[in-house]
Design a protein around this motif. Structure first.
Motif, PDB file in Angstrom:
ATOM      1  N   ILE A   1       0.850  -1.188   0.000  1.00 25.95           N
ATOM      2  CA  ILE A   1       0.000   0.000   0.000  1.00 25.95           C
ATOM      3  C   ILE A   1       0.886   1.238   0.000  1.00 25.95           C
ATOM      4  CG2 ILE A   1      -1.607   1.382   1.370  1.00 25.95           C
ATOM      5  CD1 ILE A   1      -2.937  -1.107   2.320  1.00 25.95           C
ATOM      6  N   VAL A   2       0.531   2.216  -0.823  1.00 28.24           N
ATOM      7  CA  VAL A   2       1.228   3.499  -0.816  1.00 28.24           C
ATOM      8  C   VAL A   2       0.727   4.281   0.394  1.00 28.24           C
ATOM      9  CG1 VAL A   2       1.704   5.621  -2.088  1.00 28.24           C
ATOM     10  CG2 VAL A   2       1.406   3.462  -3.323  1.00 28.24           C
ATOM     11  N   LYS A   3       1.514   4.294   1.453  1.00 25.76           N
ATOM     12  CA  LYS A   3       1.079   4.920   2.700  1.00 25.76           C
ATOM     13  C   LYS A   3       1.201   6.433   2.668  1.00 25.76           C
ATOM     14  CE  LYS A   3      -0.005   2.888   5.854  1.00 25.76           C
ATOM     15  NZ  LYS A   3      -1.334   2.376   6.257  1.00 25.76           N
ATOM     16  N   GLU A   4       2.194   6.952   1.922  1.00 25.61           N
ATOM     17  CA  GLU A   4       2.425   8.396   1.962  1.00 25.61           C
ATOM     18  C   GLU A   4       3.167   8.840   0.710  1.00 25.61           C
ATOM     19  OE1 GLU A   4       4.499  11.675   5.016  1.00 25.61           O
ATOM     20  OE2 GLU A   4       4.734   9.508   5.348  1.00 25.61           O
ATOM     21  N   ILE A   5       2.720   9.930   0.113  1.00 27.35           N
ATOM     22  CA  ILE A   5       3.474  10.598  -0.949  1.00 27.35           C
ATOM     23  C   ILE A   5       4.058  11.866  -0.329  1.00 27.35           C
ATOM     24  CG2 ILE A   5       3.392  11.691  -3.219  1.00 27.35           C
ATOM     25  CD1 ILE A   5       1.146   9.831  -3.967  1.00 27.35           C
ATOM     26  N   ARG A   6       5.313  11.803  -0.006  1.00 24.07           N
ATOM     27  CA  ARG A   6       5.920  12.854   0.811  1.00 24.07           C
ATOM     28  C   ARG A   6       6.227  14.133   0.029  1.00 24.07           C
ATOM     29  NH1 ARG A   6       9.805   9.952   5.324  1.00 24.07           N
ATOM     30  NH2 ARG A   6       8.088   8.882   6.388  1.00 24.07           N
ATOM     31  N   SER A   7       6.688  13.971  -1.227  1.00 27.70           N
ATOM     32  CA  SER A   7       7.062  15.169  -1.982  1.00 27.70           C
ATOM     33  C   SER A   7       7.158  14.848  -3.461  1.00 27.70           C
ATOM     34  CB  SER A   7       8.400  15.729  -1.484  1.00 27.70           C
ATOM     35  OG  SER A   7       9.440  14.783  -1.683  1.00 27.70           O
TER      36      SER A   7
ATOM     37  N   PRO B   1       6.219  19.614  -1.162  1.00 32.41           N
ATOM     38  CA  PRO B   1       5.759  18.658  -0.141  1.00 32.41           C
ATOM     39  C   PRO B   1       4.289  18.287  -0.295  1.00 32.41           C
ATOM     40  CG  PRO B   1       5.951  20.861   0.800  1.00 32.41           C
ATOM     41  CD  PRO B   1       6.495  20.949  -0.594  1.00 32.41           C
ATOM     42  N   ALA B   2       3.981  17.048   0.108  1.00 29.10           N
ATOM     43  CA  ALA B   2       2.613  16.525   0.169  1.00 29.10           C
ATOM     44  C   ALA B   2       1.792  16.870  -1.071  1.00 29.10           C
ATOM     45  CB  ALA B   2       1.921  17.046   1.418  1.00 29.10           C
ATOM     46  N   PRO B   3       2.203  16.420  -2.259  1.00 29.17           N
ATOM     47  CA  PRO B   3       1.456  16.768  -3.465  1.00 29.17           C
ATOM     48  C   PRO B   3       0.126  16.031  -3.598  1.00 29.17           C
ATOM     49  CG  PRO B   3       3.195  15.239  -4.006  1.00 29.17           C
ATOM     50  CD  PRO B   3       3.371  15.574  -2.563  1.00 29.17           C
ATOM     51  N   GLY B   4      -0.064  14.956  -2.812  1.00 25.73           N
ATOM     52  CA  GLY B   4      -1.318  14.207  -2.883  1.00 25.73           C
ATOM     53  C   GLY B   4      -1.317  13.119  -3.918  1.00 25.73           C
ATOM     54  N   GLU B   5      -0.672  13.348  -5.066  1.00 28.96           N
ATOM     55  CA  GLU B   5      -0.598  12.347  -6.112  1.00 28.96           C
ATOM     56  C   GLU B   5       0.621  12.622  -6.984  1.00 28.96           C
ATOM     57  OE1 GLU B   5      -4.153  12.704  -8.465  1.00 28.96           O
ATOM     58  OE2 GLU B   5      -3.302  14.299  -9.702  1.00 28.96           O
ATOM     59  N   LEU B   6       1.008  11.622  -7.737  1.00 26.86           N
ATOM     60  CA  LEU B   6       2.064  11.758  -8.728  1.00 26.86           C
ATOM     61  C   LEU B   6       1.501  11.326 -10.070  1.00 26.86           C
ATOM     62  CD1 LEU B   6       5.116  10.229  -6.790  1.00 26.86           C
ATOM     63  CD2 LEU B   6       4.610  12.649  -7.151  1.00 26.86           C
ATOM     64  N   VAL B   7       1.761  12.104 -11.105  1.00 32.70           N
ATOM     65  CA  VAL B   7       1.273  11.787 -12.441  1.00 32.70           C
ATOM     66  C   VAL B   7       2.448  11.362 -13.307  1.00 32.70           C
ATOM     67  CG1 VAL B   7      -0.670  13.366 -12.209  1.00 32.70           C
ATOM     68  CG2 VAL B   7       1.465  14.186 -13.201  1.00 32.70           C
ATOM     69  N   ALA B   8       2.150  10.981 -14.542  1.00 34.34           N
ATOM     70  CA  ALA B   8       3.171  10.458 -15.438  1.00 34.34           C
ATOM     71  C   ALA B   8       4.360  11.403 -15.551  1.00 34.34           C
ATOM     72  CB  ALA B   8       2.569  10.206 -16.826  1.00 34.34           C
ATOM     73  N   ASN B   9       5.552  10.857 -15.454  1.00 34.64           N
ATOM     74  CA  ASN B   9       6.837  11.557 -15.546  1.00 34.64           C
ATOM     75  C   ASN B   9       7.235  12.277 -14.264  1.00 34.64           C
ATOM     76  OD1 ASN B   9       7.455  10.965 -18.397  1.00 34.64           O
ATOM     77  ND2 ASN B   9       5.699  12.297 -18.818  1.00 34.64           N
ATOM     78  N   ASP B  10       6.363  12.285 -13.252  1.00 32.74           N
ATOM     79  CA  ASP B  10       6.725  12.894 -11.973  1.00 32.74           C
ATOM     80  C   ASP B  10       7.769  12.044 -11.260  1.00 32.74           C
ATOM     81  OD1 ASP B  10       5.178  15.122 -12.123  1.00 32.74           O
ATOM     82  OD2 ASP B  10       3.588  14.397 -10.811  1.00 32.74           O
ATOM     83  N   ILE B  11       8.666  12.712 -10.565  1.00 34.18           N
ATOM     84  CA  ILE B  11       9.616  12.052  -9.672  1.00 34.18           C
ATOM     85  C   ILE B  11       9.312  12.524  -8.263  1.00 34.18           C
ATOM     86  CG2 ILE B  11      12.053  11.854  -9.005  1.00 34.18           C
ATOM     87  CD1 ILE B  11      12.762  12.098 -11.953  1.00 34.18           C
ATOM     88  N   GLY B  12       9.109  11.582  -7.373  1.00 34.08           N
ATOM     89  CA  GLY B  12       8.703  11.960  -6.021  1.00 34.08           C
ATOM     90  C   GLY B  12       9.253  11.016  -4.975  1.00 34.08           C
ATOM     91  N   ARG B  13       8.984  11.392  -3.733  1.00 29.55           N
ATOM     92  CA  ARG B  13       9.409  10.598  -2.579  1.00 29.55           C
ATOM     93  C   ARG B  13       8.174   9.995  -1.932  1.00 29.55           C
ATOM     94  NH1 ARG B  13      14.344   8.510  -1.318  1.00 29.55           N
ATOM     95  NH2 ARG B  13      14.567   8.185   0.913  1.00 29.55           N
ATOM     96  N   ILE B  14       8.170   8.663  -1.733  1.00 23.50           N
ATOM     97  CA  ILE B  14       7.004   8.002  -1.170  1.00 23.50           C
ATOM     98  C   ILE B  14       7.423   7.044  -0.051  1.00 23.50           C
ATOM     99  CG2 ILE B  14       5.836   8.098  -3.411  1.00 23.50           C
ATOM    100  CD1 ILE B  14       6.227   5.030  -3.561  1.00 23.50           C
ATOM    101  N   ARG B  15       6.431   6.591   0.701  1.00 26.97           N
ATOM    102  CA  ARG B  15       6.629   5.517   1.675  1.00 26.97           C
ATOM    103  C   ARG B  15       5.617   4.436   1.371  1.00 26.97           C
ATOM    104  NH1 ARG B  15       4.746   4.127   6.878  1.00 26.97           N
ATOM    105  NH2 ARG B  15       3.462   6.018   6.998  1.00 26.97           N
ATOM    106  N   VAL B  16       6.114   3.211   1.219  1.00 28.74           N
ATOM    107  CA  VAL B  16       5.295   2.056   0.866  1.00 28.74           C
ATOM    108  C   VAL B  16       5.361   1.040   1.995  1.00 28.74           C
ATOM    109  CG1 VAL B  16       4.935   0.197  -0.798  1.00 28.74           C
ATOM    110  CG2 VAL B  16       5.764   2.410  -1.579  1.00 28.74           C
ATOM    111  N   ARG B  17       4.202   0.448   2.331  1.00 31.12           N
ATOM    112  CA  ARG B  17       4.162  -0.627   3.312  1.00 31.12           C
ATOM    113  C   ARG B  17       3.830  -1.926   2.596  1.00 31.12           C
ATOM    114  NH1 ARG B  17       4.533  -1.266   8.490  1.00 31.12           N
ATOM    115  NH2 ARG B  17       3.601  -3.068   9.498  1.00 31.12           N
ATOM    116  N   THR B  18       4.664  -2.938   2.805  1.00 33.99           N
ATOM    117  CA  THR B  18       4.497  -4.220   2.130  1.00 33.99           C
ATOM    118  C   THR B  18       3.831  -5.232   3.051  1.00 33.99           C
ATOM    119  OG1 THR B  18       6.707  -4.940   2.795  1.00 33.99           O
ATOM    120  CG2 THR B  18       6.514  -3.819   0.674  1.00 33.99           C
ATOM    121  N   ALA B  19       3.149  -6.195   2.453  1.00 37.32           N
ATOM    122  CA  ALA B  19       2.459  -7.222   3.224  1.00 37.32           C
ATOM    123  C   ALA B  19       3.435  -8.183   3.878  1.00 37.32           C
ATOM    124  CB  ALA B  19       1.491  -7.989   2.320  1.00 37.32           C
TER     125      ALA B  19
END
Length: 449
Positions: A357-363, A374-392
């Protein structure tokens, strides 16, 4: 090719170079690639005849060498490169795999694809325009992907009367910017891809330049790497149990060594379980060997009968990566549909694919000035961003700066298998055992972890 003498690895001369081209639209990337292929005698006669025929149909007297790489009909019609064009060629000194990537900002994601495995990136600049936004974007992507060698090719020098001052100003601006990104090695070459100046043969029009041609640099750039300098990583691809009369108890773990060296008798740890054992034997090409190294494909045999399956990682017991269910990473979003917080995805890391699950899109990174939104809410095609993902499930993930193979991953849409993002792992968040067990129990009931 690497060899082993008395148990010592000699990497030898590297015979293969993977490199990518990048630059703005109309900077001449495809023409440069075509010139490289043509002047290095790497074009088949029928290919050249087809290009000459297509050029005549378009009213051009001379063959348009860009057509050697722009193979899609849409590319030829629009006059721009859309897809990553891979070309294979060789000279007496080295073999090459070339990725000609698109220059349009709309296809930045394609440049990430082409440069992800490159050992060198050629960034083109139009001498009339100098360093532009897309030039800085491509330099930043090359730095982000840890491409060790970057070449600035200042193209179309024939259109600025081969002036040394024009080249020097562009080279200084780009070198300063790329160095600030942490690019370890930058080489600058003035060229005219159309006329052939300094591509394969030295230019008679720029006697003020005493450096190598593009091909000479590609042939001589030092990319030889000693695998023993890296920590060993071995993702298990398949478990082999032939159960034959000759080998009734054979159990081997096959895959490709991602990095480093493995030796018989070495103490190893299997992740994510954490079980330890000793390498009893290594089988390569049907023969038993005492040592193997990246990127060889081998089968590992252990002294202990452990529960190991596809996706597990075998690493030195004293240098194993951290195991976590939280991954913080920089990603390039490649899908047309946005990536949003809370989105359920599949995460593919080496040979293992798990729910996440994508827990957070930080920037979101602004490549023009390298600032963070910071906190863009979403990333679209070609965007480069910082995220936090939680794995099962817990994963053994290295930092991308330490390993491009075991520090990278893909996020995939579970509904249709579409690749969403390419990720480069950074800081992993530690989890205590009790929390990990609780999250694993939650995963057993569904996606809420």
């Amino acid at each position: 090719m690497s060899t082993v003498t008395d148990g010592v690895i000699d990497a030898g001369a590297t015979s293969l170079l993977r490199f990518a081209t990048a630059g703005s639209v109309d900077d001449g990337k495809s023409t440069l690639v075509g010139r490289l292929l043509h002047d290095s005698k790497s074009v088949l006669a029928d290919q050249l005849e087809a290009v000459e025929h297509a050029s005549r149909n378009r009213g051009q007297e001379a063959p348009d060498l860009a057509l050697l790489t722009d193979g899609l009909r849409a590319e030829r019609e629009q006059g721009i490169t859309i897809d990553v064009a891979y070309r294979y060629f060789a000279t007496p000194r080295r073999r090459f795999i070339l990725a000609d990537t698109p220059g349009h900002v709309q296809y930045t994601r394609n440049m990430v694809t082409g440069a992800s495995t490159a050992e060198l990136a050629v960034v083109l600049v139009d001498a009339r325009n100098g360093v532009v936004e897309q030039t800085r974007r491509h330099a930043a992507v090359a730095a982000l992907l840890r491409v060790p060698h970057v070449v600035l090719a200042v193209n179309k020098m024939d259109l600025v009367d081969y002036q040394e001052s024009v080249f020097a100003a562009i080279a200084e601006e780009f070198t300063t910017y790329a160095a600030s990104l942490g690019v370890p090695e930058i080489t600058t070459i003035p060229i005219s891809a159309l006329a052939g100046d300094n591509v394969v043969t030295p230019s008679a029009n720029m006697d003020w330049y005493g450096g190598p041609t593009v091909l000479e640099h590609l042939e001589t750039v030092p990319v030889t790497h000693d695998p023993s300098a890296d920590v060993a990583r071995f993702p298990v691809q398949v478990v082999i149990r032939p159960q034959t009369a000759e080998h009734p108890d054979y159990r081997g773990y096959a895959g490709q060594i991602a990095s480093g060296v493995l030796r018989v008798g070495e103490r190893v740890k299997v992740l994510p379980s954490g079980a330890t054992s000793t390498i009893e034997g290594i089988d390569a090409l049907g023969e038993s060997v005492d040592v193997a190294w990246a990127p060889q494909s081998v089968t590992i045999r252990l002294t202990d009968d452990l529960d190991i399956s596809r996706g597990d990682l075998i690493a030195p017991a004293d240098a194993a990566p951290a195991v976590s269910q939280d991954i913080e990473a920089t990603i390039c979003h490649v899908a047309d549909r946005p990536l949003v917080e809370g989105q359920r995805v599949l995460l593919k890391h080496t040979t293992r694919t798990v729910k996440a699950i994508v827990k957070e899109i930080r920037s979101r990174l602004t490549l023009d000035d390298l600032s963070q939104h910071p906190a863009p809410g979403e990333l679209v095609a070609n965007d480069i961003g910082r995220i936090r993902v939680r794995t099962a499930e817990p994963l053994p993930v290295d930092a991308y700066a330490d390993s491009r193979r075991t520090g990278s991953f893909l996020l995939i849409d579970p509904s249709d298998g579409t690749t969403l993002t390419a990720g480069m792992a950074g800081t992993a968040f530690a989890e205590d055992a009790e929390a990990a067990r609780a999250q694993q129990a939650a995963d057993d009931e569904g996606w809420d972890f």
